[in-house]
Design an enzyme around this catalytic site. Structure first.
Site, PDB file in Angstrom:
ATOM      1  N   ASN A 153      56.983 -17.319   4.919  1.00  0.00           N
ATOM      2  CA  ASN A 153      57.763 -18.559   5.018  1.00  0.00           C
ATOM      3  C   ASN A 153      58.989 -18.455   5.920  1.00  0.00           C
ATOM      4  OD1 ASN A 153      58.932 -16.864   3.159  1.00  0.00           O
ATOM      5  ND2 ASN A 153      59.515 -18.497   1.751  1.00  0.00           N
ATOM      6  N   GLU A 250      61.786  -8.874  -3.688  1.00  0.00           N
ATOM      7  CA  GLU A 250      62.165 -10.301  -3.639  1.00  0.00           C
ATOM      8  C   GLU A 250      60.889 -11.097  -3.881  1.00  0.00           C
ATOM      9  OE1 GLU A 250      65.004 -11.663  -3.433  1.00  0.00           O
ATOM     10  OE2 GLU A 250      66.296 -10.014  -2.838  1.00  0.00           O
ATOM     11  N   CYS A 284      60.907 -19.597  -1.919  1.00  0.00           N
ATOM     12  CA  CYS A 284      60.781 -18.885  -3.191  1.00  0.00           C
ATOM     13  C   CYS A 284      61.744 -19.389  -4.254  1.00  0.00           C
ATOM     14  CB  CYS A 284      61.011 -17.403  -2.966  1.00  0.00           C
ATOM     15  SG  CYS A 284      62.559 -17.094  -2.089  1.00  0.00           S
ATOM     16  N   GLU A 458      69.345  -8.664  -1.975  1.00  0.00           N
ATOM     17  CA  GLU A 458      69.520  -8.661  -0.532  1.00  0.00           C
ATOM     18  C   GLU A 458      70.845  -9.335  -0.210  1.00  0.00           C
ATOM     19  OE1 GLU A 458      65.628 -10.237   1.020  1.00  0.00           O
ATOM     20  OE2 GLU A 458      65.427  -8.143   1.651  1.00  0.00           O
TER      21      GLU A 458
HETATM   22  P1  NAD Z   1      51.989 -12.017  -0.776  1.00  0.00           P
HETATM   23  O1  NAD Z   1      52.486 -11.282  -1.963  1.00  0.00           O
HETATM   24  O2  NAD Z   1      50.589 -12.471  -0.748  1.00  0.00           O
HETATM   25  O3  NAD Z   1      52.176 -11.116   0.530  1.00  0.00           O
HETATM   26  C1  NAD Z   1      53.445 -10.589   0.875  1.00  0.00           C
HETATM   27  C2  NAD Z   1      53.255  -9.432   1.835  1.00  0.00           C
HETATM   28  O4  NAD Z   1      52.706  -8.312   1.134  1.00  0.00           O
HETATM   29  C3  NAD Z   1      52.304  -9.700   3.009  1.00  0.00           C
HETATM   30  O5  NAD Z   1      52.856  -9.136   4.175  1.00  0.00           O
HETATM   31  C4  NAD Z   1      51.037  -8.977   2.584  1.00  0.00           C
HETATM   32  O6  NAD Z   1      50.240  -8.570   3.675  1.00  0.00           O
HETATM   33  C5  NAD Z   1      51.603  -7.777   1.859  1.00  0.00           C
HETATM   34  N1  NAD Z   1      50.718  -7.141   0.890  1.00  0.00           N
HETATM   35  C6  NAD Z   1      49.730  -7.711   0.157  1.00  0.00           C
HETATM   36  N2  NAD Z   1      49.156  -6.787  -0.649  1.00  0.00           N
HETATM   37  C7  NAD Z   1      49.801  -5.611  -0.431  1.00  0.00           C
HETATM   38  C8  NAD Z   1      49.676  -4.292  -0.965  1.00  0.00           C
HETATM   39  N3  NAD Z   1      48.788  -4.008  -1.913  1.00  0.00           N
HETATM   40  N4  NAD Z   1      50.509  -3.345  -0.518  1.00  0.00           N
HETATM   41  C9  NAD Z   1      51.434  -3.612   0.423  1.00  0.00           C
HETATM   42  N5  NAD Z   1      51.590  -4.839   0.987  1.00  0.00           N
HETATM   43  C10 NAD Z   1      50.788  -5.835   0.554  1.00  0.00           C
HETATM   44  O7  NAD Z   1      53.005 -13.226  -0.567  1.00  0.00           O
HETATM   45  P2  NAD Z   1      52.931 -14.427   0.486  1.00  0.00           P
HETATM   46  O8  NAD Z   1      51.814 -15.334   0.091  1.00  0.00           O
HETATM   47  O9  NAD Z   1      52.972 -13.885   1.863  1.00  0.00           O
HETATM   48  O10 NAD Z   1      54.323 -15.148   0.226  1.00  0.00           O
HETATM   49  C11 NAD Z   1      54.534 -16.052  -0.821  1.00  0.00           C
HETATM   50  C12 NAD Z   1      55.216 -15.374  -1.985  1.00  0.00           C
HETATM   51  O11 NAD Z   1      56.409 -14.748  -1.544  1.00  0.00           O
HETATM   52  C13 NAD Z   1      55.638 -16.352  -3.056  1.00  0.00           C
HETATM   53  O12 NAD Z   1      55.373 -15.820  -4.321  1.00  0.00           O
HETATM   54  C14 NAD Z   1      57.134 -16.479  -2.835  1.00  0.00           C
HETATM   55  O13 NAD Z   1      57.868 -16.869  -3.966  1.00  0.00           O
HETATM   56  C15 NAD Z   1      57.486 -15.101  -2.397  1.00  0.00           C
HETATM   57  N6  NAD Z   1      58.755 -15.118  -1.651  1.00  0.00           N
HETATM   58  C16 NAD Z   1      59.867 -14.560  -2.229  1.00  0.00           C
HETATM   59  C17 NAD Z   1      61.085 -14.598  -1.575  1.00  0.00           C
HETATM   60  C18 NAD Z   1      62.332 -14.004  -2.186  1.00  0.00           C
HETATM   61  O14 NAD Z   1      63.263 -13.738  -1.460  1.00  0.00           O
HETATM   62  N7  NAD Z   1      62.388 -13.796  -3.489  1.00  0.00           N
HETATM   63  C19 NAD Z   1      61.163 -15.182  -0.312  1.00  0.00           C
HETATM   64  C20 NAD Z   1      60.017 -15.718   0.251  1.00  0.00           C
HETATM   65  C21 NAD Z   1      58.814 -15.681  -0.430  1.00  0.00           C
END
Ligand code: NAD
Length: 484
Positions: A153, A250, A284, A458
């Site tokens: 995002n 996060e 998020c 962060e």
């Molecule tokens: P996701 O968890 O599907 O993927 C996040 C990242 O992790 C990607 O780069 C993915 O390739 C990687 N990944 C996936 N499996 C992995 C593994 N087993 N080992 C290492 N890396 C792995 O999340 P998304 O769909 O990209 O993003 C949406 C999510 O992110 C939502 O839940 C949102 O709330 C969260 N988010 C949190 C924040 C925050 O600051 N708290 C900010 C933005 C988004």
């Protein structure tokens, strides 16, 4: 068709690197569905190159003074700002978010992080603790090689929010952006190099979860910082535990936004819009459970729906557009599934709810009323433009319901009663709280979650403690006493 093809898929050791043997990653422009760049996931050889480069670069980078490192980060911040227009166009192509947002919230907030941590770098110290004649001093040391893993995002912001404090503290980084938005982080690496970061200090590799997992499990890695979902966070935290790696998590949320009857309704509606529809709801910390005091619910919903009719949906590159598509067909389908569930479970669809009949992944801003606490749309993170209105009658009741979630990322309250606002904030089980505002995340303030929403913080000075460790040195000044 816009072309956003980078020179190569990865940025390692100060230059672009390609390995076409890696699985293809098509980068799709969310506003049209067209492929605008084709990259390749990192092969094991690319992962090795990146880890080896970041390992090699550690000594030189850590040996520089904080002021020298900070100067490079601040120079990178200046370049990001100078190129804000081009970087914002790229971010729009990468994510589909409208230029009206990306031009003020992405490269600019990345620059803020580089400037802030660049400014702090020269004043990072240990301390001196006098103990009679003896004394202790502490040395603040980098952790070493840090891995950053991003969500889709805020690709530029995430690359900088992780890179800036890591580099300020003298660490090196291998960053893996989301496979959905692989483009912007490459620019961050390129700009850091142009600003003077030695080769290998900040590397970017592309790939899906398996590439992330390979990075996380490598014994050369000292720390992992993830922005992503709770299920991914669980896997990464578990993998990091094998070597006692440091982590920052996060993760997701299902945050409450509580609106009391005495609130300024126009401000509260603005807060609900910012907390549900900015970036087409893909934030998020969104306050997706909007608790509205029963006596003003009708007036609040009427005004909200009226304001939502003012959304300017269209070409995200047109500066007049205020509402863009969802990031991908996949995410759109997930959100459509939640909307169907909301209807099926008996919530009232007060606005939107449909895919828009045009190319790309556009979904109307959606408002449900008559939502109850146990409905799926009130319990699960949707990560899309879906706002749920829940009614409440008393302060105690709403606080208990607001906290009745395994998440704890953010929470907000709108009221003119300041004592009540502070009571609510004290009671919220959330890492980032808002009074009469919502979803602002300045680099000066800590950002992060409680409960399932995360570990660590962060931004702000606190991030320094998550990217450095203390060595404690006891200095004996007199004879050494021993019991025998
Ligand atoms: P996701 O968890 O599907 O993927 C996040 C990242 O992790 C990607 O780069 C993915 O390739 C990687 N990944 C996936 N499996 C992995 C593994 N087993 N080992 C290492 N890396 C792995 O999340 P998304 O769909 O990209 O993003 C949406 C999510 O992110 C939502 O839940 C949102 O709330 C969260 N988010 C949190 C924040 C925050 O600051 N708290 C900010 C933005 C988004």
């Amino acid at each position: 068709m816009p072309n956003a093809q980078p020179p190569a898929s990865h940025f390692i050791d100060g230059r672009y690197v390609e390995d076409t043997a890696g699985a293809p990653i098509d980068c799709t422009y969310a506003a049209t569905g067209e492929v605008i760049a084709r990259l390749h996931a990192a092969t094991p050889a690319i992962v090795e190159q990146a880890l080896a480069s970041a390992t090699r670069a550690k000594a030189e980078w850590a040996a520089m003074t904080g002021t020298q490192r900070g100067r490079i980060l601040r120079r990178a911040a200046d370049i990001l700002r100078e190129r804000n227009h081009d970087l914002s166009v790229l971010e729009t192509l990468d994510t589909g978010k409208p230029y009206s947002e990306t031009s003020v919230a992405d490269a600019t907030s990345g620059a803020d992080a580089l400037e802030y941590f660049g400014g702090l770098a020269g004043s990072l110290t240990g301390e001196h603790i006098q103990l009679g004649d003896d004394w202790v001093y502490t040395i603040r040391e980098p952790l070493g090689l840090c891995v950053g893993i991003g969500a889709w995002n805020y690709p530029t912001q995430i690359a900088c929010w992780k890179g800036a404090p890591a580099l300020a503290c003298g660490n090196t980084m291998v960053f893996k952006p989301s496979e959905t938005t692989p483009l912007s982080a490459l620019k961050v690496a390129e700009i850091l190099t142009e600003a003077g970061a030695p080769s290998g200090v900040y590397n970017v590799v592309q790939g899906m979860g398996d590439v992330g997992a390979a990075l996380v499990s490598d014994p050369r890695v000292a720390k992992v910082s993830l922005t992503g979902s709770v299920p991914t966070g669980r896997k990464i935290y578990a993998a990091a535990a094998a070597d006692m790696k440091h982590v920052t998590m996060e993760l997701g949320g299902k945050s409450p936004l509580v609106i009391f009857a005495d609130a300024d309704i126009e401000d509260a509606v603005s807060g609900a819009i910012l907390g549900n529809f900015y970036s087409t709801g893909q934030v998020c910390s969104n306050g997706t459970r909007v608790f509205v005091e029963r006596t003003i619910r009708e007036a609040f919903v009427a005004r909200l729906v009226e304001r939502l009719k003012g959304v300017v949906m269209g070409d995200p590159l047109d500066p007049a557009t205020t509402y863009g598509p969802m990031v991908s067909e996949r995410q759109l389908k997930i959100v459509e599934g939640f909307i169907a569930k909301g209807i099926e479970e008996g919530a009232t669809l007060a606005h939107g709810g449909k895919r828009v009949d045009r190319p790309g992944f556009f979904l109307e801003p959606t408002v449900f009323t008559a939502v109850t606490d146990s409905m799926t749309i009130a319990t699960d993170e949707i990560f899309g433009p879906v706002l749920s209105v829940l009614d409440f009658d008393t302060e105690d009741e709403v606080l208990a319901r607001a906290n009745d979630t395994p998440f704890g990322l953010a929470a907000g309250v709108f009221t003119k009663d300041l004592a009540r606002a502070h009571r609510m904030v004290k009671g919220f089980e959330a890492g980032t709280c808002y009074i009469n505002s919502y979803n602002l995340a300045p680099v000066e303030a800590p950002f992060g979650g409680m409960k399932l929403s995360g570990v660590g913080r962060e931004n702000s000075k606190l991030a320094i403690n998550h990217y450095s460790q203390m060595k404690s040195v006891y200095v004996g000044m007199g004879p050494v006493e021993a019991p025998f």
